[in-house]
Design a protein around this motif. Structure first.
Motif, short mmCIF file in Angstrom:
data_model
loop_
_atom_site.label_atom_id
_atom_site.label_comp_id
_atom_site.label_asym_id
_atom_site.label_seq_id
_atom_site.Cartn_x
_atom_site.Cartn_y
_atom_site.Cartn_z
N LYS A 1 13.55 9.55 -2.07
CA LYS A 1 14.92 9.41 -0.89
C LYS A 1 14.50 8.73 0.03
O LYS A 1 15.71 8.17 0.91
N ARG A 2 13.48 8.88 0.67
CA ARG A 2 13.90 7.42 1.65
C ARG A 2 12.01 7.12 1.79
O ARG A 2 11.49 7.92 1.19
N ALA A 3 11.23 5.70 2.69
CA ALA A 3 10.69 5.69 2.61
C ALA A 3 9.61 6.79 3.29
O ALA A 3 10.45 7.44 4.45
N GLY A 4 8.52 7.63 2.82
CA GLY A 4 7.58 8.54 2.59
C GLY A 4 8.33 9.94 2.69
O GLY A 4 7.39 10.84 2.98
N MET A 5 9.19 9.57 1.79
CA MET A 5 9.70 11.03 1.63
C MET A 5 10.53 11.60 0.01
O MET A 5 10.29 10.53 -0.31
N ALA B 1 0.67 -1.10 -0.08
CA ALA B 1 -0.53 0.12 0.40
C ALA B 1 0.63 0.92 0.28
O ALA B 1 0.39 2.60 -0.31
N ALA B 2 1.72 1.66 0.48
CA ALA B 2 3.01 2.24 0.52
C ALA B 2 3.39 2.49 -0.35
O ALA B 2 3.48 4.08 -0.58
N GLN B 3 3.91 1.23 -1.69
CA GLN B 3 4.59 1.83 -2.93
C GLN B 3 3.09 2.34 -3.07
O GLN B 3 3.79 3.27 -4.53
N LEU B 4 1.82 1.35 -3.06
CA LEU B 4 1.39 2.42 -4.71
C LEU B 4 1.27 4.12 -4.36
O LEU B 4 0.58 4.23 -5.06
N THR B 5 0.42 3.89 -2.83
CA THR B 5 0.85 5.79 -2.92
C THR B 5 1.89 5.81 -3.30
O THR B 5 1.83 7.40 -3.72
N GLU B 6 3.28 5.98 -2.64
CA GLU B 6 3.79 6.29 -4.10
C GLU B 6 4.47 6.46 -4.83
O GLU B 6 4.59 8.02 -5.85
N GLN B 7 3.56 5.65 -6.31
CA GLN B 7 3.68 5.34 -7.37
C GLN B 7 2.39 6.54 -7.02
O GLN B 7 2.49 7.67 -8.33
N ALA B 8 1.16 6.54 -7.13
CA ALA B 8 0.22 7.57 -7.12
C ALA B 8 0.96 8.94 -6.98
O ALA B 8 0.78 9.85 -7.79
N LEU B 9 1.74 9.57 -6.16
CA LEU B 9 2.09 10.48 -5.37
C LEU B 9 3.31 11.18 -6.71
O LEU B 9 2.66 12.15 -7.60
N ARG B 10 3.66 9.93 -7.30
CA ARG B 10 4.61 10.76 -8.24
C ARG B 10 3.52 11.12 -9.89
O ARG B 10 4.20 11.57 -10.00
N SER B 11 2.91 9.64 -10.29
CA SER B 11 2.09 9.83 -11.47
C SER B 11 1.62 11.36 -11.08
O SER B 11 1.30 12.16 -12.34
N GLU B 12 0.98 11.64 -10.16
CA GLU B 12 0.25 12.22 -9.62
C GLU B 12 0.56 14.01 -10.04
O GLU B 12 0.02 15.08 -10.72
N LEU B 13 1.95 13.86 -9.67
CA LEU B 13 2.50 15.35 -9.43
C LEU B 13 2.97 15.78 -11.04
O LEU B 13 3.28 16.70 -11.39
N VAL B 14 3.45 14.74 -11.70
CA VAL B 14 4.31 14.83 -12.50
C VAL B 14 2.00 15.16 -13.61
O VAL B 14 2.38 16.47 -14.70
N ALA B 15 1.29 14.18 -13.80
CA ALA B 15 0.09 15.11 -14.50
C ALA B 15 -0.32 16.27 -13.65
O ALA B 15 -0.55 17.45 -14.69
N ALA B 16 0.37 16.75 -12.76
CA ALA B 16 -0.41 18.57 -12.19
C ALA B 16 0.40 19.04 -12.60
O ALA B 16 -0.29 19.88 -12.69
#
Length: 538
Positions: free
Chosen positions: A356-360, A328-343
């Motif tokens: 950078k590290r877990a959660g960052m 779930a944490a990995q999916l959260t990071e992947q979502a943040l990555r893709s949504e930041l690029v899209a935004a």
């Protein structure tokens, strides 16, 4: 035992019409090329002796035909027809003796053949003396067999190299590196949108290989399963006619497909490339600005002229043995990555982001705006991000810079700001800079400094042992209310829900316990700093 890195090999020289003409057995017969000069470098697959004009129907392509028959020297029309049928059948060339019964060169035959080859593209060679064709075919076949054995051996080595990589679970970058070493030429792995996932420039520079990407090339293979192709492997500088290069790329593409099928999804390679670049920007990298820009562009960051470092903080890494789902944490990071690029794209900007590290997450946002117009763009990006992802997060940012490496040097500060804002109860903006976190930011930045701990414990003294277990407000809570009210008793009483006389009495008791006056501004500042540190550390 570690596999030794392969070296690029020189391909075995193909046997051509020209190399057959260089055989002693042919040179001694005084050859003369009548036609097909441009095709003397064509490969020869086999050598046949033919005495009948029906031989074209028996050919498979690539054969060099030897003849001493007089039937090909009687009629210009018939000879021209025969040569045309040879060419249509894919023959590599035709060699014929023009020697009469007395063993002398027949100039009449030469003249007839010169007339017959007019308009013929097929290499046609006449021999002025007799040649021992049996020896010619033996010598030619030794060359051909040697070439074939060399190709088989090289194909076996290529097969072994990529089989070993597949069994070891090598990642895409190692396969690309190995492919470039085998070819001695630059290789790029890209996704379906032409974004570079991995590359090795070999003897070229990254700029020469990647600048202006994507490139077209005949030396390329699709990667992925049939019907689900997700990218291609390209060797843009390799000889387009080199069968060995094609074979190596084919095997490399198969290895990459197998690796991706077994251990990765389609985003992993690009994420690792972004992670690697962000880590280099965070460290004292030896990258030049040009190379950093080339790599960033290949990952989707536009060379816009202004770059802003950003960091996104989510929940910290779950402790070992906890019930938290790492997937779930990995999916959260992947979502943040893709949504930041899209935004970023929605706001007319671009972005790359790495872990950078877990959660960052940390990254760079590129904008086309002037320096004074960057904040509205960032505001729009991170408002969009907050709307598109459900996970709670905080964002830190640095200043905009005209150079990518300068922005990279401020990534660590953006990370610190994101960490600090995560401890704040009031977050008034979609992103924060260091100036926005003020004293709380400075205190949080010094949270792990033993000198800060000593200072706070000395200022707060025995109040730290008061847990309020006797009921009512603890002295720490009363002190916090007084400090937040700037020493005003009326406001503190309203915050605590106490009467003013009660607050006056508690304030007097605090002054006695701490040994300082709460009317003194410097004392209040010192106590407030100590209290901020205590709350950030606990």
């Amino acid at each position: 035992m570690e596999t030794q890195a392969p070296r690029s090999e020189t391909a075995p020289a193909p046997v051509t019409v020209r190399s057959i003409l260089h055989l002693d057995e042919i040179r001694g017969a005084r050859p003369q090329v009548l036609s097909g000069f441009a095709r003397l470098g064509d490969p020869v697959r086999w050598v046949h002796i033919a005495e009948t004009d029906e031989v074209p129907s028996l050919l498979e392509g690539g054969e060099l035909i030897l003849s001493s028959s007089t039937r090909f020297r009687r009629s210009v029309a018939r000879t021209r027809d025969f040569l045309a049928r040879l060419d249509a059948a894919g023959a590599a060339g035709f060699i014929i003796e023009i020697v009469d019964e007395s063993g002398q060169t027949s100039e009449a035959d030469r003249a007839l053949l010169i007339e017959a080859v007019r308009g013929v593209d097929l290499p046609v060679i006449v021999l002025a003396d007799r040649a021992r064709y049996v020896r010619v075919t033996q010598a030619a076949h030794r060359l051909l067999i040697g070439e074939q054995l060399a190709r088989v051996e090289r194909a076996r080595r290529v097969h072994e190299v990529f089989t070993d990589l597949s069994l070891r679970g090598a990642d895409e970058q190692l396969i690309v590196d190995t492919t470039a070493q085998l070819l001695g030429s630059g290789v790029v792995l890209e996704d379906a949108t032409h974004r570079v996932l991995a590359f090795n420039p070999a003897d070229a520079s990254p700029r020469k290989l990647l600048d202006g990407w994507p490139r077209t090339s005949r030396q390329q293979v699709a990667v992925g399963m049939r019907g689900r192709r997700w990218g291609r492997l390209v060797a843009p500088f390799a000889d387009p006619h080199d069968d060995h290069a094609s074979e190596v790329l084919e095997r490399a593409g198969q290895a990459i497909t197998l690796v991706r099928m077994s251990t990765q999804n389609e985003r992993d390679a690009q994420q690792r490339a972004a992670d690697a670049l962000v880590q280099e920007l965070l460290s004292a990298t030896d990258l030049s600005e040009d190379d950093a820009l080339v790599r960033a562009r290949s990952l989707g960051l536009a060379d816009t002229g202004l770059f802003t470092p950003v960091a996104i903080c989510t929940a910290a890494e779950a402790p070992t043995g906890s019930d938290a789902d790492p997937t779930a944490a990995q999916l959260t990071e992947q979502a943040l990555r893709s949504e930041l690029v899209a935004a970023a794209e929605a706001e007319g900007a671009s972005a790359i982001v790495g872990r950078k590290r877990a959660g960052m997450l940390a990254g760079i946002v590129g904008t086309r705006k002037r320096r004074g117009d960057v904040d509205p763009v960032l505001d729009g990006i991170f408002r969009r991000l907050a709307e598109s992802v459900a996970v709670e997060h905080t964002v830190g940012a640095g200043q905009a810079h005209g150079a990518l490496l300068e922005a990279g040097r401020e990534l660590e500060q953006a990370v610190q700001v994101a960490d600090i804002v995560a401890t704040m109860s009031v977050r008034s903006r979609p992103f924060h800079r260091f100036a926005d976190v003020r004293m709380r930011g400075l205190v949080a930045a010094l949270r792990d400094d033993p000198r800060m701990r000593a200072f706070a414990e000395a200022e707060l003294g025995e109040l730290l042992d008061d847990d309020g277990s006797r009921g009512g407000h603890s002295d720490l809570e009363v002190l916090a209310a007084l400090l937040e009210a700037g020493g005003g008793k009326t406001q503190a009483a309203r915050t605590l829900g106490l009467s003013r006389p009660a607050v006056y009495a508690r304030a007097q008791r605090l002054e006695e316990r701490l040994g300082v006056s709460l009317e003194d501004a410097e004392s209040r500042t010192a106590l407030h700093t100590a209290l901020l540190w205590w709350r950030s550390a606990h």
